[in-house]
Scaffold this motif. Structure first.
Motif, PDB file in Angstrom:
ATOM      1  N   VAL A 173       0.902  -1.144   0.019  1.00  5.37           N
ATOM      2  CA  VAL A 173       0.004   0.082  -0.009  1.00  5.37           C
ATOM      3  C   VAL A 173       1.020   1.199  -0.045  1.00  5.37           C
ATOM      4  CG1 VAL A 173      -1.763   1.426   1.133  1.00  5.37           C
ATOM      5  CG2 VAL A 173      -1.927  -1.204   1.110  1.00  5.37           C
ATOM      6  N   SER A 174       0.607   2.186  -0.912  1.00  4.44           N
ATOM      7  CA  SER A 174       1.440   3.328  -1.031  1.00  4.44           C
ATOM      8  C   SER A 174       0.723   4.462  -1.004  1.00  4.44           C
ATOM      9  CB  SER A 174       2.314   3.269  -2.432  1.00  4.44           C
ATOM     10  OG  SER A 174       3.151   2.153  -2.483  1.00  4.44           O
ATOM     11  N   GLU A 175       0.774   5.544  -0.385  1.00  8.37           N
ATOM     12  CA  GLU A 175       0.267   6.951  -0.456  1.00  8.37           C
ATOM     13  C   GLU A 175       1.094   7.529  -1.322  1.00  8.37           C
ATOM     14  OE1 GLU A 175      -2.375   7.826   1.310  1.00  8.37           O
ATOM     15  OE2 GLU A 175      -2.328   5.947   1.963  1.00  8.37           O
ATOM     16  N   MET A 176       0.415   8.410  -2.321  1.00  4.11           N
ATOM     17  CA  MET A 176       1.094   9.042  -3.625  1.00  4.11           C
ATOM     18  C   MET A 176       1.388  10.427  -2.968  1.00  4.11           C
ATOM     19  SD  MET A 176       0.970   6.627  -5.428  1.00  4.11           S
ATOM     20  CE  MET A 176       1.564   7.314  -7.130  1.00  4.11           C
ATOM     21  N   THR A 177       2.283  10.725  -2.175  1.00  2.04           N
ATOM     22  CA  THR A 177       2.553  11.918  -1.658  1.00  2.04           C
ATOM     23  C   THR A 177       3.734  12.583  -2.480  1.00  2.04           C
ATOM     24  OG1 THR A 177       4.065  10.782  -0.165  1.00  2.04           O
ATOM     25  CG2 THR A 177       2.143  11.303   0.957  1.00  2.04           C
ATOM     26  N   SER A 228      -3.884   7.442  -3.524  1.00  2.00           N
ATOM     27  CA  SER A 228      -3.495   6.307  -2.798  1.00  2.00           C
ATOM     28  C   SER A 228      -3.441   4.793  -3.855  1.00  2.00           C
ATOM     29  CB  SER A 228      -4.523   5.945  -1.813  1.00  2.00           C
ATOM     30  OG  SER A 228      -4.181   4.582  -1.165  1.00  2.00           O
ATOM     31  N   MET A 229      -2.688   3.893  -3.592  1.00  2.00           N
ATOM     32  CA  MET A 229      -2.230   2.882  -4.660  1.00  2.00           C
ATOM     33  C   MET A 229      -1.927   1.709  -3.914  1.00  2.00           C
ATOM     34  SD  MET A 229       0.388   2.703  -7.504  1.00  2.00           S
ATOM     35  CE  MET A 229      -0.173   4.055  -8.420  1.00  2.00           C
ATOM     36  N   MET A 230      -2.246   0.444  -4.400  1.00  2.00           N
ATOM     37  CA  MET A 230      -1.943  -1.014  -3.982  1.00  2.00           C
ATOM     38  C   MET A 230      -1.346  -1.628  -5.019  1.00  2.00           C
ATOM     39  SD  MET A 230      -5.056  -2.030  -1.353  1.00  2.00           S
ATOM     40  CE  MET A 230      -6.282  -2.212  -2.660  1.00  2.00           C
ATOM     41  N   SER A 231      -0.458  -2.436  -4.898  1.00  3.72           N
ATOM     42  CA  SER A 231      -0.060  -3.488  -5.650  1.00  3.72           C
ATOM     43  C   SER A 231       0.096  -4.897  -5.214  1.00  3.72           C
ATOM     44  CB  SER A 231       1.449  -2.999  -6.089  1.00  3.72           C
ATOM     45  OG  SER A 231       1.363  -1.578  -7.069  1.00  3.72           O
ATOM     46  N   THR A 283      -5.862   2.073  -7.683  1.00  2.71           N
ATOM     47  CA  THR A 283      -5.449   3.388  -7.545  1.00  2.71           C
ATOM     48  C   THR A 283      -6.970   4.001  -7.185  1.00  2.71           C
ATOM     49  OG1 THR A 283      -3.531   3.175  -9.223  1.00  2.71           O
ATOM     50  CG2 THR A 283      -4.681   5.485  -8.424  1.00  2.71           C
ATOM     51  N   ARG A 284      -6.693   4.831  -6.389  1.00  5.72           N
ATOM     52  CA  ARG A 284      -7.952   5.844  -6.060  1.00  5.72           C
ATOM     53  C   ARG A 284      -7.459   7.316  -6.283  1.00  5.72           C
ATOM     54  NH1 ARG A 284     -10.285   3.588  -0.207  1.00  5.72           N
ATOM     55  NH2 ARG A 284     -11.059   1.688  -1.370  1.00  5.72           N
ATOM     56  N   HIS A 285      -8.459   8.056  -7.057  1.00  8.20           N
ATOM     57  CA  HIS A 285      -8.235   9.240  -7.222  1.00  8.20           C
ATOM     58  C   HIS A 285      -9.584  10.268  -6.881  1.00  8.20           C
ATOM     59  CE1 HIS A 285      -9.996   8.727 -11.116  1.00  8.20           C
ATOM     60  NE2 HIS A 285      -9.021   7.527 -11.172  1.00  8.20           N
ATOM     61  N   ARG A 286     -10.631   9.386  -7.332  1.00  8.24           N
ATOM     62  CA  ARG A 286     -11.958  10.501  -7.020  1.00  8.24           C
ATOM     63  C   ARG A 286     -12.394   9.953  -5.710  1.00  8.24           C
ATOM     64  NH1 ARG A 286     -13.258  14.149 -10.535  1.00  8.24           N
ATOM     65  NH2 ARG A 286     -15.485  13.831 -10.056  1.00  8.24           N
ATOM     66  N   ARG A 287     -12.310   8.995  -5.191  1.00 12.74           N
ATOM     67  CA  ARG A 287     -12.734   8.651  -3.881  1.00 12.74           C
ATOM     68  C   ARG A 287     -11.644   9.125  -2.858  1.00 12.74           C
ATOM     69  NH1 ARG A 287     -14.270   2.184  -3.135  1.00 12.74           N
ATOM     70  NH2 ARG A 287     -14.395   2.980  -1.009  1.00 12.74           N
ATOM     71  N   PRO A 288     -11.985   9.969  -2.004  1.00 10.99           N
ATOM     72  CA  PRO A 288     -11.350  10.652  -0.934  1.00 10.99           C
ATOM     73  C   PRO A 288     -10.513   9.531   0.016  1.00 10.99           C
ATOM     74  CG  PRO A 288     -13.316  10.975  -0.160  1.00 10.99           C
ATOM     75  CD  PRO A 288     -13.575  10.262  -1.658  1.00 10.99           C
ATOM     76  N   GLU A 289     -11.278   8.237   0.225  1.00 10.07           N
ATOM     77  CA  GLU A 289     -10.530   7.386   1.261  1.00 10.07           C
ATOM     78  C   GLU A 289      -9.342   6.793   0.648  1.00 10.07           C
ATOM     79  OE1 GLU A 289     -13.483   7.023  -0.202  1.00 10.07           O
ATOM     80  OE2 GLU A 289     -14.809   7.557   1.626  1.00 10.07           O
ATOM     81  N   SER A 290      -8.376   6.707   1.525  1.00  6.26           N
ATOM     82  CA  SER A 290      -7.221   6.087   1.307  1.00  6.26           C
ATOM     83  C   SER A 290      -7.176   4.690   1.366  1.00  6.26           C
ATOM     84  CB  SER A 290      -5.862   6.541   1.960  1.00  6.26           C
ATOM     85  OG  SER A 290      -5.578   7.982   1.737  1.00  6.26           O
ATOM     86  N   PHE A 291      -6.694   3.665   0.790  1.00  2.93           N
ATOM     87  CA  PHE A 291      -6.551   2.428   1.182  1.00  2.93           C
ATOM     88  C   PHE A 291      -6.201   2.038   2.399  1.00  2.93           C
ATOM     89  CE2 PHE A 291      -6.079   2.258  -3.622  1.00  2.93           C
ATOM     90  CZ  PHE A 291      -7.362   1.373  -3.717  1.00  2.93           C
ATOM     91  N   GLU A 292      -6.818   1.132   3.218  1.00  2.00           N
ATOM     92  CA  GLU A 292      -6.450   0.681   4.384  1.00  2.00           C
ATOM     93  C   GLU A 292      -5.997  -0.874   4.468  1.00  2.00           C
ATOM     94  OE1 GLU A 292      -9.909   1.455   6.725  1.00  2.00           O
ATOM     95  OE2 GLU A 292      -9.477   3.588   6.782  1.00  2.00           O
ATOM     96  N   GLN A 293      -5.737  -1.420   5.568  1.00  2.53           N
ATOM     97  CA  GLN A 293      -5.242  -2.973   5.691  1.00  2.53           C
ATOM     98  C   GLN A 293      -6.254  -3.749   5.196  1.00  2.53           C
ATOM     99  OE1 GLN A 293      -2.229  -3.739   6.013  1.00  2.53           O
ATOM    100  NE2 GLN A 293      -2.490  -5.922   5.856  1.00  2.53           N
TER     101      GLN A 293
END
Length: 834
Positions: free
Chosen positions: A372-376, A401-404, A420-430
């Motif tokens: 899980v990666s935060e696209m900072t 936010s991205m998951m591979s 990948t998420r870009h429209r949904r504001p929630e970041s990926f969680e565990q």
């Protein structure tokens, strides 16, 4: 101000007895601060008619600038952050039309209207305020006082709850409900729910509240909605209960709200897992399976999903052993997005690209686990240097936010799926990662199954192509064309085959067959049967005898399969071995065609005038049943006729019956003068679906006939003196054909074959010369005893004749016929003599 979409809805709102529109002052102000709507409640509150206010600046109604400035700041904040609620509440001082000032509680909502062409939203403010002294109605009088309502009903529920009167106006809310709404009761008392929380969900809830008031029956509903103080949407379960007095009259409605987000999220995850198990792996196609994984995850789990495979895997080959590290080359197998056309994708489907070791995809492949990666900004800085196109897309669409997740099955790595998420504001969680790993694991097994099937299919196709004729031999008897299409189903490649075999005396054999089963075993069996047919054809067996010998071979193969001997050692090959076959021999001299079939579809003959006829051949049993006779049929074919042989994959269809299919085939074949290649294409187009369920083999042969001047026949007696006359007449005929160079060899051949027939055979004896692409010398007699080539000893006076014939000619042989045999010898001719 909430406006009905149609006049019908507007009339419905006016006529609804539960809603008192005049009890709330409702004003709409656009983004420029101009009043756009003014209702009757606003007129009662401030005294202005709509015509006096609409179109004027809203700031003119405020006694001070501070509230307006606060609202403007909230509007600007809402514009910058679409996830913000954009709401303002407080007590303001407004100017009455008579010059006085009115202190009122005001609740303002920032609303988005329809997007303009630039893709941005217009916004406006909805200002609502309950009138300080709403006019009483009959129901209000019956409602008694709020204190009694609270005492009788309000304390009955231990959860977030609010009570509304018969006009659907808020009367009271407990502390939990105030915290949920982010507003105190005094600021919203007297407002309707859509005025407190403007949304479609609030309007739908109000409809259920009316239904509870009308019927007196409690109502239940559930929805997802983002509330004040929460970053994510929450799932809510609402219980709407009518409130009754001691006389059992409905005096109001209570709304109890329960937060069921955790249960809702768990249920959605289970639904996604179930969706994945149902829709992923519907076929054994690698690309489609990858697309199914991407489509299942969008939009439930991610806004943009890519599936990249190791190039050898996408081609059906073996994946590399062990984890991958460093720069990795992957091929894009599928991608899916909430946007049409997948504009976020940089790599087209089917193309390869290199992923550097810093990328989430390469990291997950190296570690063999999900990442899980935060696209900072620090995380994406390397992209600017090594992957500028990806960096540009990430900025353009706002990736945050991205998951591979690696695609692993049976201990091997097949590729990677990136979410990948870009429209949904929630970041990926565990929990999202665990869900992604579960559906990806299911997809990986399906992709590996598809890879194995593709590998086996390609192997079977390669084997079959190597066993089928790549180019048909040219011959004087017929012009031929063919089509072969392997099955396009998970059953795999079948065992259909065809062949064109040149025979002695310018004749040609045409054969089409179909082996039972699919896969490598069917291809291998097909190769063995085709080889057997060529071997049996080489000894000039008639069609019925050839099929009898072929039937014996299939029985031997079935015995090997049953006992586990030979090649039949796998589970796939442990079943019965069977086949169908059609064998035809055409003689261009006599224009006779002899045919026999073993459980195969009947052939079709197209006459030169375009009439199509299906030959009525005895069907015969399929090969492998054993000890059942086959029967040959002789037919005469006019020069230019087309003989069509095919397998059952061409005529078996689920969409239409066999009679309709044969009629369609007859129509497609009825073009006798068209090129054979064109006829083949027309037949396949008319009869086959885009993806055939079974192998298809089609063989067309347009018959030729030798001119009478190319064939000379002499009837000979059993007198040894005719040998000299036979040599002389043969030499004279060769001179007439311009084949003087072949005279010496032909005289030796004629002398030897005629002498043997007179010495060892029986009458009648016949000598025939055929001038075609080669020179063929035939001697027929009434005996069935065939000569054998042997090497004579030093002191033997005979036994060298056939040896000389074999050495001086291109080929020689014997074929049995009705009432005798024929010995033939074929000589190659000089190019200028052809």
């Amino acid at each position: 101000m909430i406006r009905p979409d149609t006049e019908r809805e507007e009339e419905s709102v006016r006529s609804n007895v539960f809603v008192d529109e005049t009890s709330t002052a409702r004003v709409a102000v656009d983004a420029r601060g101009t009043v756009t709507q003014w209702n009757e409640g606003a007129r009662r509150l401030l005294g202005y008619a709509p015509a006096e206010v609409v179109g004027r600046p809203a700031a003119d109604l405020f006694a001070g600038a501070e509230p307006a400035e606060s609202a403007a700041r909230a509007a600007e904040e809402a514009r910058r952050s679409p996830e913000a609620l954009g709401r303002w509440s407080g007590t303001v001082t407004l100017l009455h039309r008579d010059g006085g000032q009115v202190d009122v509680p005001l609740l303002a909502h920032l609303r988005s209207t329809h997007p303009d062409e630039s893709g941005t939203d217009d916004v406006e403010w909805l200002l609502v305020s309950p009138l300080s002294r709403p006019e009483p109605c009959a129901q209000d009088g019956e409602l008694a006082q709020d204190g009694e309502l609270i005492e009788e009903f309000f304390v009955q529920s231990p959860c977030k709850m609010a009570v509304y009167d018969t006009h659907l106006r808020l009367r009271c809310a407990n502390g939990d409900m105030e915290r949920l709404l982010g507003l105190v009761e005094s600021d919203i008392r007297g407002l309707r729910l859509p005025e407190i929380v403007p949304s479609l969900e609030a309007e739908n809830t109000e409809r259920y509240m009316r239904l509870a008031l009308e019927t007196g029956v409690p109502q239940q509903l559930a929805f997802s909605l983002r509330m004040a103080g929460h970053e994510h949407e929450l799932a809510w379960s609402l219980s709407i209960s009518p409130l009754r007095d001691r006389e059992d009259h409905v005096r109001g409605v209570m709304v109890a709200t329960h937060d069921v987000t955790e249960q809702y999220t768990a249920r959605q995850r289970l639904l996604l897992v179930n969706e994945a198990s149902v829709h992923i792996g519907s076929t054994l196609d690698i690309g489609r399976t990858a697309r199914e994984l991407a489509d299942v995850a969008v939009p439930v789990l991610a806004d943009f999903v890519t599936v990249d495979l190791i190039p050898t895997v996408s081609d059906g080959g073996e994946p590399p052993a062990g984890p991958l590290n460093g720069r990795v080359t992957l091929r894009r197998a599928a991608c899916s997005s909430i946007f049409e056309g997948v504009p976020e994708s940089v790599v087209p489907v089917g193309e390869t690209d290199v992923y550097s070791d810093y990328s989430p995809a390469a990291e997950s492949l190296l570690t063999a686990r999900g990442v899980v990666s935060e696209m900072t900004e620090p995380a994406t800085n390397p992209w600017e240097i090594q992957a500028p196109e990806r960096a540009a897309k990430a900025r353009e669409f706002g990736f945050h936010s991205m998951m591979s997740v690696p695609l692993r099955a049976r201990g091997t790595t097949l590729g990677v799926a990136t979410f990948t998420r870009h429209r949904r504001p929630e970041s990926f969680e565990q929990e999202d990662l665990l869900l992604a790993e579960e559906i990806t694991a299911r997809a990986a097994v399906c992709i590996d199954n598809a890879r194995r099937f593709t590998h086996e299919r390609e192997t079977a196709l390669t084997l079959q192509r190597s066993l089928l004729p790549r180019k048909l031999p040219e011959n004087a008897a017929a012009e031929v064309a063919f089509r072969y299409l392997p099955a396009d189903t998970r059953a795999g490649v079948g065992g259909d085959w065809f062949d064109v075999i040149p025979l002695s005396s310018s004749r040609v054999a045409l054969v089409v067959g179909d082996v039972v089963g699919h896969g490598l075993q069917a291809s291998a069996t097909m190769g063995r049967l085709r080889t057997a047919v060529r071997t049996l054809a080489d000894v000039d067996l008639p069609p019925d005898e050839l099929l009898t010998h072929l039937d014996d071979l299939v029985n031997h193969l079935a015995t090997e399969a049953a006992s586990g001997q030979g090649v039949a050692t796998t589970a796939e090959s442990s079943g019965d071995v069977g086949a169908t076959c059609l064998y035809a021999v055409y003689d261009p001299v006599s224009r006779h065609c002899s045919l026999a079939r073993a459980g195969h579809p009947q052939p079709a003959v197209v006459s030169p005038d375009g009439a199509v006829e299906y030959l009525d051949l005895p069907a015969g049993p399929p090969l492998g049943l054993g000890n059942l006779p086959f029967e040959s049929v002789e037919v005469d074919l006019a020069e230019g006729s087309i003989l069509a042989l095919y397998t059952n994959g061409l005529i078996e269809s689920r969409e239409r019956g066999i009679d309709d299919t044969l009629d369609a085939l007859r129509e497609a074949l009825s073009q006798p003068t068209a090129p054979l290649e064109e006829i083949c294409d027309n037949v396949l187009k008319a009869l086959l679906p885009p993806h055939p369920a079974d192998d298809v083999a089609l063989l067309l042969a347009r018959t030729h006939a030798l001119d009478a001047s190319q064939v000379v026949t002499w009837e000979l007696t059993c007198d040894p003196t005719v040998v000299s006359r036979a040599r002389s007449e043969a030499s004279a005929q060769l001179a007439e054909w311009g084949l003087d160079e072949a005279v010496f060899t032909t005289e030796l051949v004629v002398s030897e074959l005629v002498t043997n027939a007179i010495r060892y055979a029986e009458a009648p004896i016949q000598l025939r010369l055929i001038h075609d692409r080669s020179l063929i010398c035939e001697v027929s007699d009434g005996s069935n005893t065939a000569p054998h080539l042997r090497r004579a000893r030093v002191f033997d006076e005979g036994g060298r004749g056939l040896l000389l014939v074999a050495q001086l000619t291109q080929s020689w042989g014997t074929r049995q016929g009705v009432g005798g045999k024929t010995i033939w010898a074929e000589q190659s001719l000089p190019v200028m003599a052809l």
